[in-house]
Every structure is written in structure tokens, then in C-alpha cells.
Design an enzyme around this catalytic site. Structure first.
Site, PDB file in Angstrom:
ATOM      1  N   ASP A  11     -53.239 114.184  -3.603  1.00 28.37           N
ATOM      2  CA  ASP A  11     -52.766 115.104  -4.830  1.00 28.37           C
ATOM      3  C   ASP A  11     -53.911 116.209  -5.058  1.00 28.37           C
ATOM      4  O   ASP A  11     -55.116 115.942  -4.763  1.00 28.37           O
ATOM      5  CB  ASP A  11     -52.489 114.355  -6.063  1.00 28.37           C
ATOM      6  CG  ASP A  11     -51.461 115.255  -6.854  1.00 28.37           C
ATOM      7  OD1 ASP A  11     -51.108 116.232  -6.374  1.00 28.37           O
ATOM      8  OD2 ASP A  11     -51.320 114.613  -8.064  1.00 28.37           O
ATOM      9  N   HIS A  68     -52.940 122.926   1.170  1.00 29.07           N
ATOM     10  CA  HIS A  68     -52.553 122.003   2.423  1.00 29.07           C
ATOM     11  C   HIS A  68     -53.424 122.002   3.510  1.00 29.07           C
ATOM     12  O   HIS A  68     -53.366 121.008   4.082  1.00 29.07           O
ATOM     13  CB  HIS A  68     -50.790 122.219   2.575  1.00 29.07           C
ATOM     14  CG  HIS A  68     -49.925 122.083   1.356  1.00 29.07           C
ATOM     15  ND1 HIS A  68     -50.108 121.221   0.542  1.00 29.07           N
ATOM     16  CD2 HIS A  68     -48.960 122.852   0.862  1.00 29.07           C
ATOM     17  CE1 HIS A  68     -49.308 121.093  -0.343  1.00 29.07           C
ATOM     18  NE2 HIS A  68     -48.577 122.272  -0.405  1.00 29.07           N
ATOM     19  N   LEU A  91     -57.304 101.805  14.748  1.00 27.30           N
ATOM     20  CA  LEU A  91     -56.933 102.150  13.259  1.00 27.30           C
ATOM     21  C   LEU A  91     -55.424 102.627  13.516  1.00 27.30           C
ATOM     22  O   LEU A  91     -55.040 103.260  14.379  1.00 27.30           O
ATOM     23  CB  LEU A  91     -57.771 103.377  12.947  1.00 27.30           C
ATOM     24  CG  LEU A  91     -57.521 104.289  11.679  1.00 27.30           C
ATOM     25  CD1 LEU A  91     -57.544 103.003  10.563  1.00 27.30           C
ATOM     26  CD2 LEU A  91     -58.253 105.307  11.313  1.00 27.30           C
TER      27      LEU A  91
HETATM   28  C1  FPP Z   1     -49.929 117.219  -3.002  1.00 30.41           C
HETATM   29  O1  FPP Z   1     -50.688 118.174  -3.435  1.00 30.41           O
HETATM   30  C2  FPP Z   1     -49.732 117.361  -1.614  1.00 30.41           C
HETATM   31  C3  FPP Z   1     -48.620 117.323  -1.003  1.00 30.41           C
HETATM   32  C4  FPP Z   1     -47.326 117.261  -1.451  1.00 30.41           C
HETATM   33  C5  FPP Z   1     -48.527 117.643   0.564  1.00 30.41           C
HETATM   34  C6  FPP Z   1     -49.623 117.184   1.443  1.00 30.41           C
HETATM   35  C7  FPP Z   1     -49.427 117.551   2.802  1.00 30.41           C
HETATM   36  C8  FPP Z   1     -50.637 117.707   3.865  1.00 30.41           C
HETATM   37  C9  FPP Z   1     -51.843 117.524   3.419  1.00 30.41           C
HETATM   38  C10 FPP Z   1     -50.102 118.399   5.026  1.00 30.41           C
HETATM   39  C11 FPP Z   1     -49.573 117.368   5.947  1.00 30.41           C
HETATM   40  C12 FPP Z   1     -50.294 117.246   7.316  1.00 30.41           C
HETATM   41  C13 FPP Z   1     -50.545 116.058   7.974  1.00 30.41           C
HETATM   42  C14 FPP Z   1     -51.389 116.367   9.153  1.00 30.41           C
HETATM   43  C15 FPP Z   1     -50.243 114.902   7.468  1.00 30.41           C
HETATM   44  P1  FPP Z   1     -50.005 119.114  -4.576  1.00 30.41           P
HETATM   45  O2  FPP Z   1     -49.360 120.408  -3.786  1.00 30.41           O
HETATM   46  O3  FPP Z   1     -48.889 118.566  -5.380  1.00 30.41           O
HETATM   47  O4  FPP Z   1     -50.924 119.675  -5.666  1.00 30.41           O
HETATM   48  P2  FPP Z   1     -50.878 120.231  -7.175  1.00 30.41           P
HETATM   49  O5  FPP Z   1     -50.391 118.643  -7.796  1.00 30.41           O
HETATM   50  O6  FPP Z   1     -52.364 120.603  -7.171  1.00 30.41           O
HETATM   51  O7  FPP Z   1     -50.070 121.437  -7.202  1.00 30.41           O
END
Ligand code: FPP
Length: 228
Positions: A13, A30, A124
Site C-alpha cells: 500500500d 505502481h 522461493l
Molecule cells: C496499493 O497502493 C497498490 C495497488 C493497489 C497496486 C499494486 C500493484 C503493483 C505494484 C503492480 C503489480 C505488478 C506486479 C509485478 C505484481 P495504492 O494505489 O492504493 O496507494 P494509495 O493508498 O497511496 O493511493
């Protein structure tokens, strides 16, 4: 450290806030989040962690802007496409939990290809939670049991029909960015997991942060409802 978790589950997050702080679009957060996944995998191997699961896309994430959703799908597909050599070299097996049928075909193809080619790796196990939600998973598991005409079930029956049937239960759940909630992540499987909520935003997560989490975990006393 005397006691290590066998399975670490991570709620990544804070990508949006990381980007906002830098006046960048959310997808830049992201993208930086993918770099943090790469650092975390290296660190898991270094610390001899056997299972790591990343919450990459939840059943609720469809509520986001289309451009953000497509950005995440592109990052995922490119990541899987670019890393087969790394997975091979490090002995990483890639798996997923969640119901991926609504995902774009090119992403599904890439995922199934890498899962197949890394199937025998066992240093892993990296599991990606994709279109995953704990409640959705339970409903799918119960429906699968109903189809077998069972009249009465045990918890084992549910467990066997969850997406996670190939995984041990998480010992440690890490959610970054200082939010203290679980957001529908493996609700049954984390019944006895240790929870850790560091303030760091996911794109800033690194080996040092993982080491800190492992240290906290090693000092926790787990009783699973019993006495010492
Ligand atoms: C949460 O932060 C993050 C997500 C919902 C998306 C996570 C996805 C990735 C890192 C890319 C996926 C790629 C791979 C290789 C697995 P948020 O956007 O909710 O952050 P905020 O709460 O600060 O808005």
C-alpha cells in the site's frame, strides 16, 4: 534471528501517495512498486524465506480509473515477460491466487506461460494475488463443494477448495503505508498470522525494511490459542 516466517504475505500500500508526493501520475507509483517487489524478492532469497505472496490486484480495485487499471495490467505483463531468466536463475516459482478470467488475454497468456515454465522451481514460491478477494475466494470454494453434492463439510473441505490450497498459511502479514487493516486479504488463512504495519510507503520498501519486519516477527510469541 532465531525464528523466521515460512510464508510472508504483503499488502503493498502507498503507491498512490508516493507518486502524489512527487507530483507524478499514480501509475508512476505502481512502477516504483514493481521495483520494490524486485528488491523484496532478492531480500527474501537472501534471508531464506520460502513463500512470499503479493496482493497485486483486489476484487475491489476494479473501482479505480480505467487508465490506472490498464497501467497495472501493463506493468504486470511486462514484469512477467522480462524476468524468466531471473526466475530461473534464482529458482523462483511464480503462481497466482484469484479469479483471472476477466483479465486481458495477453496478460493471462504471459502469466500461464511463466507459471508453467517455473513450475518445478522451489527455492522461493512467489504468489501474486490477482483479482483476488478473501470473500470471493470463500464463495467460489463453497460453490465448488456444493457441486460435489456434499451434505456436511469440515474446515478441511473448505481449505482444500481455496485458491491457496498449495500454500502454507501466512506466518507474517506486512501492510505498508501505516494503514492498519486487512482489506479482504486471505481472511481465513491469516486467522493466526502475525500482523505488521510499518509506516513506509510500498515503493520505498527494501531489504532493510524486510529485515526490520523479520526482527519484529522473531520477537513475537505465537500461541495459536494455547498456552506457552
Ligand atoms: C496499493 O497502493 C497498490 C495497488 C493497489 C497496486 C499494486 C500493484 C503493483 C505494484 C503492480 C503489480 C505488478 C506486479 C509485478 C505484481 P495504492 O494505489 O492504493 O496507494 P494509495 O493508498 O497511496 O493511493
Amino acid at each position: 534471528m532465531t525464528k523466521l516466517p515460512l510464508h510472508i504475505a504483503i499488502i503493498m500500500d502507498g503507491n498512490g501517495r508516493w507518486a502524489q508526493k512527487r507530483s507524478l501520475p499514480r501509475n508512476a507509483g505502481h512502477r516504483a512498486g514493481v521495483k520494490a517487489i524486485e528488491r523484496t524478492l532478492d531480500a527474501c532469497i537472501k534471508f531464506n524465506i520460502k513463500y512470499v505472496t503479493f496482493y497485486a490486484f483486489s476484487t475491489e480495485n476494479w473501482k479505480r480509473e480505467k487508465s490506472e487499471i490498464n497501467g497495472i495490467f501493463n506493468l504486470l505483463r511486462d514484469y512477467l515477460k522480462e524476468n524468466p531468466e531471473y526466475f530461473k536463475e534464482k529458482g523462483i516459482s511464480v503462481r497466482h491466487i484469484g479469479e483471472i478470467s476477466p483479465f486481458p488475454q495477453d496478460l493471462k497468456d504471459e502469466l500461464l506461460k511463466i507459471e508453467k515454465s517455473t513450475n518445478k522451481n522451489n527455492s522461493l514460491i512467489m504468489t501474486l494475488a490477482l483479482n483476488y478477494g478473501g470473500r470471493d475466494e470463500i464463495v467460489r470454494a463453497v460453490n465448488a463443494i456444493i457441486k460435489k453434492d456434499k451434505k456436511e463439510i469440515t474446515y478441511k473441505d473448505i481449505e482444500k477448495n481455496l485458491d491457496t490450497s498449495f500454500l502454507p498459511e501466512p506466518d507474517l502479514v506486512i501492510r505498508t503505508s501505516g494503514e492498519n487493516r486487512l482489506s479482504n486479504f486471505m481472511m481465513l488463512q491469516i486467522a493466526y498470522s502475525e500482523l505488521y504495519f510499518p509506516k513506509v510507503l510500498w515503493p520505498d520498501f527494501d531489504e532493510k525494511q524486510l529485515k526490520k519486519a523479520l526482527k519484529v516477527y522473531s520477537k513475537r510469541e505465537r500461541r495459536f490459542g494455547g498456552t506457552k
